[in-house]
Design an enzyme around this catalytic site. Structure first.
Site, short mmCIF file in Angstrom:
data_model
loop_
_atom_site.label_atom_id
_atom_site.label_comp_id
_atom_site.label_asym_id
_atom_site.label_seq_id
_atom_site.Cartn_x
_atom_site.Cartn_y
_atom_site.Cartn_z
N SER A 121 0.83 -1.20 0.00
CA SER A 121 0.00 0.00 0.00
C SER A 121 0.87 1.26 0.00
O SER A 121 1.68 1.46 -0.90
CB SER A 121 -0.95 -0.05 1.21
OG SER A 121 -1.92 0.97 1.16
N HIS A 146 -2.32 -1.31 -4.24
CA HIS A 146 -3.77 -1.33 -4.39
C HIS A 146 -4.29 0.10 -4.31
O HIS A 146 -3.53 1.04 -4.09
CB HIS A 146 -4.45 -2.23 -3.35
CG HIS A 146 -4.29 -1.78 -1.92
ND1 HIS A 146 -4.76 -2.49 -0.84
CD2 HIS A 146 -3.72 -0.66 -1.38
CE1 HIS A 146 -4.48 -1.86 0.28
NE2 HIS A 146 -3.86 -0.73 -0.02
#
Length: 217
Positions: A121, A146
């Site tokens: 992330s 993501h």
């Protein structure tokens, strides 16, 4: 001044039983000897002298404050010498991560990044944001990208405001990630629609890092 033997005895007497050291957050101490005597450092302060900054754990405001402060300090110490940012993080707050990102781009020294363990992330985003040609991962590290996560509560109008902000952040992060990886924005958008895990070699092929390091050069 306490001597080396006394310091080691003190540390040994304070050592927790049943492997509780990590749970208690104890940090190893390094003792250096010079002509003026002995001096002890916690291990992270000693590594900071070598211009190594650690970003470990969740990215939050406290983490960001510590990393930003260290980057600014090292810039003031020597604006021409590279800084190394070692990352092992599952990600976290976008705003905290962007504070680190902006400071990495702001300071004069190149900031080299290295993933050990996991960069997911916002951790992966910061890994990719290192100086071009100076982004590394260890062989068994994992990288995950993501789209930003968010949850909203309250009235419909409040939820709409939060949804617009999440969409803005997703678009902004996708454009920045495209800039740092060389991928087009459309591919970044597709590839970050769900959790996308990569090996070190996959991350290199994608443009998130430049080198997979098996040994220190």
């Amino acid at each position: 001044m306490i001597n080396r033997a006394q310091l080691l005895d003190t540390l040994a007497s304070q050592a927790p039983r049943d492997f509780e050291a990590q749970a208690l957050g104890l940090v190893p101490i390094v003792v250096e000897t010079s002509g003026r005597g002995e001096r002890s450092y916690d291990i992270y302060s000693r590594l900071l002298k070598e211009r190594i900054v650690f970003m470990v754990g969740e990215v939050n405001d406290q983490t960001a404050n510590l990393v930003v402060a260290q980057l600014l300090f090292l810039e003031s110490e020597n604006p021409d010498k590279d800084i190394s940012l070692y990352i092992n993080s599952p990600g976290g707050s976008v705003s905290a991560g962007m504070a680190i990102y902006d400071t990495m781009q702001f300071v004069k020294p190149d900031v080299s990044t290295l993933c050990m363990g996991l960069a997911a992330s916002m951790g992966a985003f910061l890994l990719a944001s290192g100086a071009k040609g100076k982004r590394y991962a260890l062989p068994n590290a994992r990288v995950m990208i993501h789209q930003p996560l968010g949850g909203a509560r309250g009235q419909a109008s409040d939820i709409e405001i939060q949804a617009r902000e999440i969409l803005y952040l997703r678009d902004r992060l996708n454009h920045l990630l495209a800039h740092h990886t060389g991928q087009d924005v459309e591919r970044i958008a597709r590839d970050t629609d769900r959790d996308n895990f990569m090996s070190s070699e996959d991350a290199k092929a994608y443009g998130l890092i430049d080198h997979v390091s098996t040994k220190r050069p």
